[in-house]
Design an enzyme around this catalytic site. Structure first.
Site, PDB file in Angstrom:
ATOM      1  N   ASP A  94       0.854  -1.186   0.000  1.00  0.00           N
ATOM      2  CA  ASP A  94       0.000   0.000   0.000  1.00  0.00           C
ATOM      3  C   ASP A  94       0.893   1.240   0.000  1.00  0.00           C
ATOM      4  OD1 ASP A  94      -2.457   1.509   0.353  1.00  0.00           O
ATOM      5  OD2 ASP A  94      -1.768   1.881   2.389  1.00  0.00           O
TER       6      ASP A  94
ATOM      7  N   ASP B 242      -9.111   0.191   2.605  1.00  0.00           N
ATOM      8  CA  ASP B 242      -9.091   0.607   1.193  1.00  0.00           C
ATOM      9  C   ASP B 242     -10.396   0.232   0.492  1.00  0.00           C
ATOM     10  OD1 ASP B 242      -6.612   1.580   1.628  1.00  0.00           O
ATOM     11  OD2 ASP B 242      -5.549   0.316   0.188  1.00  0.00           O
TER      12      ASP B 242
ATOM     13  N   THR C 290      -3.095   5.278  -4.113  1.00  0.00           N
ATOM     14  CA  THR C 290      -2.029   6.013  -3.410  1.00  0.00           C
ATOM     15  C   THR C 290      -0.664   5.787  -4.046  1.00  0.00           C
ATOM     16  OG1 THR C 290      -1.935   4.198  -1.819  1.00  0.00           O
ATOM     17  CG2 THR C 290      -3.185   6.133  -1.172  1.00  0.00           C
ATOM     18  N   THR C 291      -0.463   4.606  -4.647  1.00  0.00           N
ATOM     19  CA  THR C 291       0.803   4.349  -5.358  1.00  0.00           C
ATOM     20  C   THR C 291       0.760   5.015  -6.731  1.00  0.00           C
ATOM     21  OG1 THR C 291       0.883   2.202  -4.245  1.00  0.00           O
ATOM     22  CG2 THR C 291       2.425   2.536  -6.041  1.00  0.00           C
TER      23      THR C 291
END
Length: 522
Positions: free
Chosen positions: A56, A390, A89-90
């Site tokens: 994550d 998530d 988020t990545t």
């Protein structure tokens, strides 16, 4: 100012920009290998020796020790995406890295940073319009569509093999607490409780409350109560103490007996007051100043057949009161029957790693829900909790903006292709910068292909051709190692995830571009 001084000033500004771009790209490269379903996991060791295994992006960057101010901006960028959409988020950091790479090339060609910044803003605005056109409307009551989107989010997690259980669980949890009129869901109303033991498959949705503490039955109190009347107590069931400065001196046994008798009477009166309200379950808040309850208190409650769950944290009180529709009681004088909560059943249940207390059959309408999160070891348990968070955020994203788009880098590729065509309608440096922005977005499909062990050049060029021919849903199917129609493969994601990633990445890159010097402070 002499020419030499002007030259030094310009080269200093360029050095600052290069330094900023390099440090931000270093952060992007660090998380790049974690992108997508075939992305690698990172093992993080914290300062206190704790080990975290995750892919994550937000978690990796949060734990990363960075000192450069621009690198910190990339960490904040990932955090912003986590708050806004909860997923991607990545992607947002990798995208920002790709855009900064494009900036380096444009700056080397002598284009002014303000021109690049304005062109990128124009490209971003056009990109969000293209994404909106790609979006398919979603009915929030269509449970199957929501589960498809959640499955895509979970496919890149360590617990991806359990997505068939976790995706419906997350969807049901958000649907229960969602306010259709508000177009939002307060995820604080979903309490995720971790309990070590079992497997991820043992994770369950509880229509009520779960406590990881066991019932206090040292004095033989009940562990199962039906038709429970529950009191949430914020005062101690123990004898009062003197102030820190004061002390009591006892000179003989009679005085000692009198003190013990007074203590016994005091605690007995408290327990009788509790029983008088009709209460048969007590949830006792943790106390810092003195013992929340003594052995004598346990004894009296057991005699009165009142079940006790102790050490309730202060920050859990609001959630408990909302669920049970009760009022916390701060003193013995405030005990009233109308302040009690109700539930059909309160029982202690054995698990492979100790016992838990479950409260079920809570009053309707109940706008809260609990998730009991299980895992065979601490690392799996923590990753399971992050994955559930998530998944919950993805469902909330669909509630905020009820559109979904294909996944597998299809939206980035379509936006890139359409921006290339749009750049031909512009003139001068603006056209050049928009084209560079479009090419930079191809870093997402290239990284996905690279992480899946495919040839990124072949994949990206084939995708470019298919999107140029009008196949806007074409994306990378990493499981089959080919290019497929993402909508047919049920690889879909919320529109909000991609649009907020593009907007946030562009905003961060524009900010980095406009910095031309460091000003040290004393």
């Amino acid at each position: 100012m002499s020419k030499g001084e002007q030259f030094d000033n310009k080269s200093q500004q360029d050095d600052v920009r290069k330094s900023n771009i390099m440090s931000a790209k270093a952060i992007a490269d660090a998380v790049r290998t974690s992108l997508g379903p075939r992305g690698m996991d990172k093992m993080i060791q914290t300062a206190d020796g704790e080990v975290i295994i995750t892919n994550d992006g937000a978690t990796i960057l949060r734990q990363m020790s960075v000192s450069h101010p621009t690198a910190k901006m990339m960490v904040e960028l990932s955090k912003s995406q986590d708050i806004e959409a909860g997923d991607g988020t990545t992607s947002v950091v990798v995208m920002a890295g790709g855009l900064l790479n494009a900036c380096s090339g444009l700056l080397n060609r002598g284009i002014h940073p303000n021109q690049i910044s304005d062109a990128f803003q124009l490209a971003c605005k056009k990109s969000t319009e293209i994404l909106q056109e790609m979006g398919t409307p979603v009915d929030f009551n269509d449970r199957e569509s929501l589960i498809k989107c959640t499955n895509t989010s979970l496919s890149s997690k360590v617990v991806s093999q359990n997505s068939s259980l976790l995706a419906p669980l997350a969807v049901d949890a958000v649907m229960k607490i969602a306010d259709p009129l508000d177009n939002n869901a307060d995820l604080n109303m979903i309490r995720v409780v971790r309990k070590l033991g079992g497997t991820v498959d043992d994770t369950e949705l509880v229509d009520g409350i779960v406590f990881t503490q066991k019932a206090a039955k040292g004095a033989g109190g009940p562990t199962r109560v039906q038709n429970a009347k529950i009191a949430v107590l914020q005062f101690q069931l123990s004898p009062p103490k003197t102030d820190i400065e004061n002390s009591v001196v006892i000179s003989d046994y009679q005085q000692m007996d009198r003190i013990l008798k007074e203590e016994r009477t005091y605690i007995a009166d408290l327990c009788k007051k509790i029983a008088k309200t009709g209460c048969n379950v007590v949830l006792l808040q943790k106390s810092i100043l003195r013992d929340a309850i003594t052995d004598l208190g346990l004894h009296f409650l057991a005699k009165l057949k009142i079940m006790l769950v102790r050490d309730i944290e202060r920050d859990e009180i609001e959630f408990i009161c909302r669920t049970l529709q009760c009022v916390p009681i701060a003193s013995a004088d405030a005990l009233r029957p109308e302040k009690l909560g109700k539930a059909d059943l309160v029982e202690e249940i054995g698990t492979s790693d100790g016992k838990i207390v479950k409260i079920t059959g809570v009053p309707k309408p109940c706008k809260t829900v609990s998730i009991l999160c299980r895992g065979s070891n601490k690392l799996v348990l923590e990753e399971n909790e992050r994955s559930i968070h998530d998944a919950l955020c993805v469902v909330r994203s669909l509630l905020k903006r009820k559109f979904m788009i294909p996944g597998g880098s299809a939206p980035e590729m379509e936006v890139s292709q359409r921006l290339m065509e749009y750049s031909k309608t512009l003139g001068g440096a603006e056209s050049y910068c928009v084209r560079a922005y479009a090419e930079a977005l191809e870093i997402i499909p290239a990284t996905l292909a690279e992480n899946a062990g495919l040839n990124p050049i072949n994949i990206v060029t084939t995708l470019r051709l298919m999107h140029a021919n009008g196949d806007k849903n074409a994306g990378i199917n990493v499981r089959k190692g080919t290019i497929s129609n993402m909508m047919e493969e049920n690889v879909v994601q919320p529109l909000l995830v991609s649009s907020s990633a593009l907007e946030l990445a562009t905003e961060a890159v524009r900010m980095i571009l406009k910095i031309d010097g460091f000003v040290p402070t004393l």
